[in-house]
Design an enzyme around this catalytic site. Sequence first.
Site, PDB file in Angstrom:
ATOM      1  N   HIS A   1       0.836  -1.209   0.000  1.00 40.16           N
ATOM      2  CA  HIS A   1       0.000   0.000   0.000  1.00 40.16           C
ATOM      3  C   HIS A   1       0.865   1.250   0.000  1.00 40.16           C
ATOM      4  O   HIS A   1       1.917   1.290   0.621  1.00 40.16           O
ATOM      5  CB  HIS A   1      -0.945   0.017   1.209  1.00 40.16           C
ATOM      6  CG  HIS A   1      -0.267  -0.189   2.524  1.00 40.16           C
ATOM      7  ND1 HIS A   1       0.105  -1.420   2.995  1.00 40.16           N
ATOM      8  CD2 HIS A   1       0.130   0.704   3.466  1.00 40.16           C
ATOM      9  CE1 HIS A   1       0.685  -1.291   4.180  1.00 40.16           C
ATOM     10  NE2 HIS A   1       0.722  -0.011   4.481  1.00 40.16           N
TER      11      HIS A   1
ATOM     12  N   HIS B   1       0.893   5.223   0.976  1.00 41.81           N
ATOM     13  CA  HIS B   1       0.222   6.251   1.796  1.00 41.81           C
ATOM     14  C   HIS B   1       0.241   7.577   1.040  1.00 41.81           C
ATOM     15  O   HIS B   1       1.287   7.996   0.544  1.00 41.81           O
ATOM     16  CB  HIS B   1       0.982   6.474   3.111  1.00 41.81           C
ATOM     17  CG  HIS B   1       0.950   5.323   4.072  1.00 41.81           C
ATOM     18  ND1 HIS B   1       0.131   5.301   5.173  1.00 41.81           N
ATOM     19  CD2 HIS B   1       1.656   4.169   4.119  1.00 41.81           C
ATOM     20  CE1 HIS B   1       0.335   4.186   5.860  1.00 41.81           C
ATOM     21  NE2 HIS B   1       1.256   3.479   5.247  1.00 41.81           N
TER      22      HIS B   1
HETATM   23  P1  AMP Z   1       1.737   0.414   7.398  1.00 38.82           P
HETATM   24  O1  AMP Z   1       2.384   0.762   8.710  1.00 38.82           O
HETATM   25  O2  AMP Z   1       2.383   1.108   6.226  1.00 38.82           O
HETATM   26  O3  AMP Z   1       1.620  -1.096   7.197  1.00 38.82           O
HETATM   27  O4  AMP Z   1       0.300   1.063   7.458  1.00 38.82           O
HETATM   28  C1  AMP Z   1      -0.886   0.386   7.647  1.00 38.82           C
HETATM   29  C2  AMP Z   1      -1.951   1.450   7.718  1.00 38.82           C
HETATM   30  O5  AMP Z   1      -3.210   0.830   7.612  1.00 38.82           O
HETATM   31  C3  AMP Z   1      -1.967   2.246   9.036  1.00 38.82           C
HETATM   32  O6  AMP Z   1      -1.801   3.626   8.758  1.00 38.82           O
HETATM   33  C4  AMP Z   1      -3.333   1.944   9.623  1.00 38.82           C
HETATM   34  O7  AMP Z   1      -3.918   3.041  10.288  1.00 38.82           O
HETATM   35  C5  AMP Z   1      -4.135   1.545   8.390  1.00 38.82           C
HETATM   36  N1  AMP Z   1      -5.261   0.663   8.642  1.00 38.82           N
HETATM   37  C6  AMP Z   1      -5.289  -0.471   9.366  1.00 38.82           C
HETATM   38  N2  AMP Z   1      -6.514  -1.038   9.340  1.00 38.82           N
HETATM   39  C7  AMP Z   1      -7.289  -0.233   8.560  1.00 38.82           C
HETATM   40  C8  AMP Z   1      -8.677  -0.267   8.161  1.00 38.82           C
HETATM   41  N3  AMP Z   1      -9.487  -1.242   8.523  1.00 38.82           N
HETATM   42  N4  AMP Z   1      -9.114   0.741   7.364  1.00 38.82           N
HETATM   43  C9  AMP Z   1      -8.295   1.748   6.998  1.00 38.82           C
HETATM   44  N5  AMP Z   1      -6.997   1.818   7.336  1.00 38.82           N
HETATM   45  C10 AMP Z   1      -6.498   0.859   8.115  1.00 38.82           C
END
Ligand code: AMP
Length: 136
Positions: A99, A101
């Site tokens: 993903h 950001h």
């Molecule tokens: P990372 O640290 O790059 O793996 O980021 C994962 C991101 O996913 C974090 O910023 C979380 O806040 C976000 N996240 C986790 N669960 C959900 C969800 N159900 N809907 C939207 N964002 C999410």
Amino acid sequence: MTDCLFCKIASGEVPSFKIYEDDVVYAFLDINPVNLGHALVIPKKHHKNLYDLPDETLSHMARETKKLAAAIKEAVSADGINIMMNNDPAAGQIIFHAHVHIIPRFEGDGYKHWKGLELSEEKIKKSAEKIQSILS
Ligand code: AMP
Ligand code: ZN
């Protein structure tokens, strides 16, 4: 991958605040945003991180990220945008479905960038040479 949260979000099995989707990508708002408008762009197919993404999927994600970043900047009247991707736990990846950001930034929002190391030019030169040799 059936037990993957982001696969479930892309398929609609888990609800999300969707902002865009097409055949290849799905984009939605982060539930723990750095700032309002913080969004995530994911491939619909499961790929663990940057290294696992097919080039064509990555190119498509990059094009859509550019388009979405401009729309988000306008929607929340941001002063700037950070594009970020965490790959592997050491880099802060906690969801193992690739993903990107998109993070809106506002003057004085206090979100900190990293502090640069003061390394010798020799050390930096050696690492440039090593990376070049791996690429060649
Ligand atoms: P990372 O640290 O790059 O793996 O980021 C994962 C991101 O996913 C974090 O910023 C979380 O806040 C976000 N996240 C986790 N669960 C959900 C969800 N159900 N809907 C939207 N964002 C999410
Ligand atoms: Zn997945």
